[in-house]
Design a protein around this motif. Sequence first.
Motif, PDB file in Angstrom:
ATOM      1  N   GLN A  55     -11.786 -11.056   9.018  1.00  0.00           N
ATOM      2  CA  GLN A  55     -10.773 -10.594   9.972  1.00  0.00           C
ATOM      3  C   GLN A  55      -9.388 -10.597   9.339  1.00  0.00           C
ATOM      4  N   CYS A  56      -9.088 -11.613   8.563  1.00  0.00           N
ATOM      5  CA  CYS A  56      -7.775 -11.713   7.931  1.00  0.00           C
ATOM      6  C   CYS A  56      -7.559 -10.560   6.952  1.00  0.00           C
ATOM      7  N   TYR A  57      -8.537 -10.302   6.098  1.00  0.00           N
ATOM      8  CA  TYR A  57      -8.391  -9.211   5.129  1.00  0.00           C
ATOM      9  C   TYR A  57      -8.331  -7.852   5.826  1.00  0.00           C
ATOM     10  N   GLN A  58      -9.068  -7.688   6.931  1.00  0.00           N
ATOM     11  CA  GLN A  58      -8.994  -6.423   7.664  1.00  0.00           C
ATOM     12  C   GLN A  58      -7.619  -6.258   8.294  1.00  0.00           C
ATOM     13  N   ALA A  59      -7.079  -7.333   8.876  1.00  0.00           N
ATOM     14  CA  ALA A  59      -5.733  -7.260   9.462  1.00  0.00           C
ATOM     15  C   ALA A  59      -4.706  -6.917   8.382  1.00  0.00           C
ATOM     16  N   MET A  60      -4.853  -7.510   7.194  1.00  0.00           N
ATOM     17  CA  MET A  60      -3.959  -7.188   6.073  1.00  0.00           C
ATOM     18  C   MET A  60      -4.097  -5.708   5.682  1.00  0.00           C
ATOM     19  N   SER A  61      -5.327  -5.208   5.645  1.00  0.00           N
ATOM     20  CA  SER A  61      -5.551  -3.794   5.334  1.00  0.00           C
ATOM     21  C   SER A  61      -4.887  -2.903   6.381  1.00  0.00           C
ATOM     22  N   ASN A  62      -4.971  -3.305   7.639  1.00  0.00           N
ATOM     23  CA  ASN A  62      -4.338  -2.533   8.709  1.00  0.00           C
ATOM     24  C   ASN A  62      -2.823  -2.497   8.532  1.00  0.00           C
ATOM     25  N   VAL A  63      -2.234  -3.641   8.183  1.00  0.00           N
ATOM     26  CA  VAL A  63      -0.789  -3.693   7.909  1.00  0.00           C
ATOM     27  C   VAL A  63      -0.454  -2.759   6.754  1.00  0.00           C
ATOM     28  N   GLU A  64      -1.213  -2.850   5.670  1.00  0.00           N
ATOM     29  CA  GLU A  64      -0.951  -2.011   4.496  1.00  0.00           C
ATOM     30  C   GLU A  64      -1.051  -0.523   4.843  1.00  0.00           C
ATOM     31  N   ALA A  65      -2.008  -0.138   5.679  1.00  0.00           N
ATOM     32  CA  ALA A  65      -2.165   1.265   6.080  1.00  0.00           C
ATOM     33  C   ALA A  65      -0.967   1.733   6.900  1.00  0.00           C
ATOM     34  N   LEU A  66      -0.506   0.898   7.805  1.00  0.00           N
ATOM     35  CA  LEU A  66       0.668   1.255   8.607  1.00  0.00           C
ATOM     36  C   LEU A  66       1.910   1.409   7.741  1.00  0.00           C
ATOM     37  N   LEU A  67       2.102   0.478   6.817  1.00  0.00           N
ATOM     38  CA  LEU A  67       3.255   0.571   5.920  1.00  0.00           C
ATOM     39  C   LEU A  67       3.177   1.834   5.070  1.00  0.00           C
ATOM     40  N   ALA A  68       2.008   2.112   4.511  1.00  0.00           N
ATOM     41  CA  ALA A  68       1.831   3.299   3.668  1.00  0.00           C
ATOM     42  C   ALA A  68       2.115   4.572   4.456  1.00  0.00           C
ATOM     43  N   ASP A  69       1.784   4.561   5.735  1.00  0.00           N
ATOM     44  CA  ASP A  69       1.991   5.739   6.575  1.00  0.00           C
ATOM     45  C   ASP A  69       3.461   6.135   6.680  1.00  0.00           C
ATOM     46  N   VAL A  70       4.364   5.169   6.479  1.00  0.00           N
ATOM     47  CA  VAL A  70       5.806   5.464   6.527  1.00  0.00           C
ATOM     48  C   VAL A  70       6.466   5.304   5.162  1.00  0.00           C
ATOM     49  N   GLY A  71       5.644   5.284   4.112  1.00  0.00           N
ATOM     50  CA  GLY A  71       6.171   5.240   2.753  1.00  0.00           C
ATOM     51  C   GLY A  71       6.622   3.878   2.289  1.00  0.00           C
ATOM     52  N   LEU A  72       6.133   2.819   2.920  1.00  0.00           N
ATOM     53  CA  LEU A  72       6.481   1.455   2.522  1.00  0.00           C
ATOM     54  C   LEU A  72       5.244   0.758   1.959  1.00  0.00           C
ATOM     55  N   SER A  73       5.466  -0.413   1.376  1.00  0.00           N
ATOM     56  CA  SER A  73       4.362  -1.218   0.850  1.00  0.00           C
ATOM     57  C   SER A  73       4.622  -2.686   1.195  1.00  0.00           C
ATOM     58  N   THR A  74       3.723  -3.546   0.782  1.00  0.00           N
ATOM     59  CA  THR A  74       3.906  -4.973   1.038  1.00  0.00           C
ATOM     60  C   THR A  74       5.156  -5.508   0.345  1.00  0.00           C
ATOM     61  N   ALA A  75       5.629  -4.834  -0.686  1.00  0.00           N
ATOM     62  CA  ALA A  75       6.870  -5.246  -1.357  1.00  0.00           C
ATOM     63  C   ALA A  75       8.083  -5.114  -0.434  1.00  0.00           C
ATOM     64  N   ASP A  76       7.952  -4.333   0.633  1.00  0.00           N
ATOM     65  CA  ASP A  76       9.053  -4.102   1.569  1.00  0.00           C
ATOM     66  C   ASP A  76       9.009  -5.018   2.783  1.00  0.00           C
TER      67      ASP A  76
END
Length: 132
Positions: A55-76
């Motif tokens: 569940q934790c890794y899936q939630a992280m993947s979901n966050v990463e997908a949302l960020l990527a959708d607006v041109g951001l990454s975990t670095a932001d």
Amino acid sequence: MITRLSPKKLRAVPEQYQGIYVHGTQISAPKTLVCLSGQIGVSPDGETRVGFEQQCYQAMSNVEALLADVGLSTADILRVIYYVTDAKFLPALSNARQTRWNQGHAPAVTTLVVACLAAPDLLVEIEVTAAR
């Protein structure tokens, strides 16, 4: 520009957490500011992952997908709030953070142990604020 806040007047962040935790973050004149709703361990096909780590890794993947959708990454990421339903999951959460989101530029972090989330089978929720 993102500035990581670790003033000398506060306790130094222990070495093992320096890549995943900072006392605060500051953004100056962001062009993009994103506040994500809490993400849970449910895959795009609607399946709730089994067990805390999945569940934790899936939630992280979901966050990463949302960020990527607006041109951001975990670095932001400026701030992360983790909600877990049992303190026994904290070591696994720390491991997931070290493994997945330890990029040497830590966000501000709050971790809460809560009685339950929106559904009884959910074990973790991750809320993120990001900017560039």
